[in-house]
Design a protein around this motif. Structure first.
Motif, PDB file in Angstrom:
ATOM      1  N   GLY B 172       2.609  10.557   3.532  1.00 36.16           N
ATOM      2  CA  GLY B 172       2.441   9.108   3.448  1.00 36.16           C
ATOM      3  C   GLY B 172       1.054   8.718   2.956  1.00 36.16           C
ATOM      4  O   GLY B 172       0.908   7.798   2.144  1.00 36.16           O
ATOM      5  N   ILE B 173       0.055   9.413   3.427  1.00 37.53           N
ATOM      6  CA  ILE B 173      -1.300   9.025   3.041  1.00 37.53           C
ATOM      7  C   ILE B 173      -1.576   9.442   1.588  1.00 37.53           C
ATOM      8  O   ILE B 173      -2.317   8.768   0.868  1.00 37.53           O
ATOM      9  CB  ILE B 173      -2.361   9.573   4.042  1.00 37.53           C
ATOM     10  CG1 ILE B 173      -3.668   8.794   3.919  1.00 37.53           C
ATOM     11  CG2 ILE B 173      -2.613  11.045   3.883  1.00 37.53           C
ATOM     12  CD1 ILE B 173      -3.602   7.359   4.370  1.00 37.53           C
ATOM     13  N   LEU B 175       0.666   9.290  -0.747  1.00 36.68           N
ATOM     14  CA  LEU B 175       1.293   8.237  -1.552  1.00 36.68           C
ATOM     15  C   LEU B 175       0.381   7.013  -1.646  1.00 36.68           C
ATOM     16  O   LEU B 175       0.178   6.453  -2.729  1.00 36.68           O
ATOM     17  CB  LEU B 175       2.650   7.852  -0.940  1.00 36.68           C
ATOM     18  CG  LEU B 175       3.363   6.690  -1.645  1.00 36.68           C
ATOM     19  CD1 LEU B 175       3.657   7.014  -3.104  1.00 36.68           C
ATOM     20  CD2 LEU B 175       4.663   6.338  -0.919  1.00 36.68           C
ATOM     21  N   GLN B 176      -0.198   6.612  -0.526  1.00 35.66           N
ATOM     22  CA  GLN B 176      -1.126   5.466  -0.553  1.00 35.66           C
ATOM     23  C   GLN B 176      -2.311   5.757  -1.472  1.00 35.66           C
ATOM     24  O   GLN B 176      -2.780   4.889  -2.199  1.00 35.66           O
ATOM     25  CB  GLN B 176      -1.641   5.148   0.852  1.00 35.66           C
ATOM     26  CG  GLN B 176      -0.609   4.506   1.761  1.00 35.66           C
ATOM     27  CD  GLN B 176      -1.187   4.183   3.136  1.00 35.66           C
ATOM     28  OE1 GLN B 176      -2.261   3.619   3.269  1.00 35.66           O
ATOM     29  NE2 GLN B 176      -0.468   4.557   4.177  1.00 35.66           N
TER      30      GLN B 176
END
Lengths: 200, 200
Positions: B172-173, B175-176
């Motif tokens: 997730g991080i 992707l950010q």
């Protein structure tokens, strides 16, 4: 306008047009969730709603305009409570939302597919996702800061990085769950994390 | 085979064929990273390597076969150290890998796009990603269990759920970060998390 009329919404040509728009957005959500934005076609969306491409263009002048409508619509269904205030208690609000999300895998799929795709060059959804993550991180940072001010954030945790991390954790675990629902318990993973970060 | 021959690798037709395969996989990685699998075309890959589609089919009988080769190749470049043993110290190994990943955004992009897409119906990469996540969760669980056995996992943390959560956080991080590299510090977020979970 009487209360009853307001409840029913507008009538006449405008109502019909709004209904059409809603049906198109619904159809496009399905097409983009199944194929992604780049591979999903305008024609396929037109086929699902039973319109010609020309009529479709009357409502949405481009595939990009349709994508942004789909993303906003998805947020209006799902993101609202998380992005604004998750209720009186942050932890409860988050877990309730996660519980709710497990009942709408199609919307989670739509989001995961488009978020991954948006990271590619010149993707028309890129700016939307950058803005969305900025807003989400800001809102969660405010939540963690409020917990810190109340002496309820575990010592040494930085609210801004905790916010980015929590958004990441949620997105990542939802992706694992979409792929393998039996193997992953989204709510339990989020609860574990919040119990680690937030003091009782 | 002499050491020198081994270092240089095989020669003759086989070497040429292996070089061609490698060039095709490289080209397909770029195409799939930029467009995703569904929208990326066999023809475009053929154009990038300067081959006809017919010649390309000699190396990879289908776009699906090409996708699996791309995924395996990407893992051989990146995933290896994480998926097997991250070195003598888990924390150090993870952070070193995250540091390395920040220098290869193209590979991270490829992964993010395909992982999101794989969650869609009938995607040919779906089984690959399910297996990959199962393996990753198992390996991280073993790491967290070893830490627990050594009395170095914070009280009350469940190694299996911590493993799923850590994989999720990392994905997730990243992707950010792909979307907004200035706003997100992947290594710092992972380090914060590990410092919370692992006792010194």
């Amino acid at each position: 306008m009487t209360t009853e009329a307001r409840r029913r919404g507008p009538r006449g040509p405008y109502a019909k047009s709004a209904e059409r728009r809603a049906a198109i957005v619904e159809a496009a959500s399905g097409v983009f969730a199944a194929r992604g934005y780049r591979a999903g076609s305008f024609q396929e969306v037109a086929d699902v709603v039973g319109m010609s491409q020309t009529s479709l263009l009357h409502y949405f002048p481009s595939k990009q305009a349709l994508l942004l409508a789909v993303l906003d619509h998805r947020d209006s269904l799902l993101g609202g409570s998380v992005q604004r205030t998750p209720g009186p208690d942050f932890r409860t609000g988050v877990l309730r939302q996660a519980e709710y999300n497990s009942g709408v895998p199609g919307l989670i799929e739509l989001y995961s597919v488009l978020a991954g795709e948006a990271a590619t060059q010149d993707h028309p959804g890129r700016a939307w996702f950058i803005e969305r993550f900025t807003t989400l991180r800001g809102n969660y940072e405010a939540e963690f800061q409020a917990l810190k001010d109340a002496g309820r954030l575990r010592d040494g945790i930085d609210p801004a990085r905790a916010a980015a991390g929590f958004v990441a954790l949620w997105d990542g675990i939802q992706l694992q769950w979409l792929l393998d629902p039996e193997a992953v318990d989204v709510v339990a993973v989020l609860r574990d994390h919040l119990d680690l970060v937030i003091l009782p």
